[in-house]
Enzyme design. Structure first.
Site, mmCIF file in Angstrom:
data_model
loop_
_atom_site.group_PDB
_atom_site.id
_atom_site.type_symbol
_atom_site.label_atom_id
_atom_site.label_comp_id
_atom_site.label_asym_id
_atom_site.label_seq_id
_atom_site.Cartn_x
_atom_site.Cartn_y
_atom_site.Cartn_z
ATOM 1 N N GLY A 29 0.830 -1.209 0.000
ATOM 2 C CA GLY A 29 0.000 0.000 0.000
ATOM 3 C C GLY A 29 0.856 1.247 0.000
ATOM 4 O O GLY A 29 2.057 1.185 -0.257
ATOM 5 N N ASN A 30 0.236 2.387 0.251
ATOM 6 C CA ASN A 30 0.997 3.635 0.351
ATOM 7 C C ASN A 30 0.296 4.571 1.326
ATOM 8 O O ASN A 30 -0.781 4.266 1.832
ATOM 9 C CB ASN A 30 1.181 4.274 -1.032
ATOM 10 C CG ASN A 30 -0.136 4.663 -1.657
ATOM 11 O OD1 ASN A 30 -0.815 5.585 -1.207
ATOM 12 N ND2 ASN A 30 -0.529 3.940 -2.699
#
Ligand code: C5P
Length: 222
Positions: A29-30
């Site tokens: 993810g980020n």
């Protein structure tokens, strides 16, 4: 009518990160909060557009009246946007979409065994590119760009490659702006207008600026 310059039009906005599963409990993810895209969706709705927000995993939510479709992965985000895009006139792609996803998702939690674990990644579909390539003359496609070097050249290149009508560029060199911040400092690139550098402002104020520029361009063309 002046307060609702986008009355009668429809918009789709992407916001937030995407999570690409590795196994049942892990993902790539980020740190995107989704705030910029959510505030743009709110501003489009306030300007009178019937607005659909395709939102990746985040705890933030849009205002009442914005129809939110929650998604997890880039593929799900692509499918949701591709479904509504043909019936919209405005598409703003503000999500931080993962460029790659694990080629396979393990059915069970991956056990800690080997010292070095490798897995391969495959490219995700580019949602902005899809909208740019499939738009008709009455559709407006807006993308974002986060650049660390040669910002203007990269943003202009992105505008062309993705066939977008507007690229909103955040520079990583601007402190106190962008990812996770309440403020943003951007330059807007368009095919037929010089770059527009806006001062540091709240994401709410910036969303209003972007939406009024979109409304201006739509009305100029009409
Ligand atoms: O190519 P790059 O990721 O730098 O472009 C950023 C822009 O493209 C943003 O507007 C982002 O939301 C959009 N994008 C997308 N789908 C992807 C990757 C980026 O819509 N798979």
């Amino acid at each position: 009518a002046k307060e609702k310059p986008l009355a009668g039009l429809s918009a789709v906005v992407t916001a937030g990160p995407t999570y690409e599963p590795i196994d049942p409990v892990r993902f790539i993810g980020n740190h995107s909060s989704g705030l910029m895209g959510i505030t743009i969706a709110n501003a489009l709705h306030a300007a009178g557009a019937q607005t659909t927000l395709v939102l990746g995993p985040t705890h933030l939510t849009a205002n009442v009246g914005v129809e939110t479709i929650k998604v997890t992965t880039a593929q799900q985000m692509f499918d949701a946007v591709a479904g509504v895009f043909p019936s919209t006139q405005i598409a703003v792609m503000a999500a931080a979409v993962a460029d790659y996803r694990p080629a396979t998702v393990a059915h069970q939690k991956i056990k800690k065994q080997v010292d070095e674990l490798e897995f391969s990644l495959v490219k995700n579909p580019d949602i902005l590119l899809h909208c740019g390539m499939n738009k008709s003359s009455n559709q407006w496609v807006v993308g974002f760009a986060l650049e660390t070097n040669d910002e203007a050249a990269h943003a202009m290149d992105k505008l062309r490659r993705k066939n977008a009508d507007m690229i909103v560029m955040n520079s990583m060199q601007d402190k106190g702006a962008g990812f996770g911040s309440a403020n943003n400092k951007v330059t807007i690139f368009e095919p037929e207008a010089g770059p527009l550098s806006l001062p540091l402002m709240t994401k709410q104020d910036l969303a209003k600026e972007i939406v009024s520029l979109i409304a201006k361009r739509i009305h100029e063309k009409a």
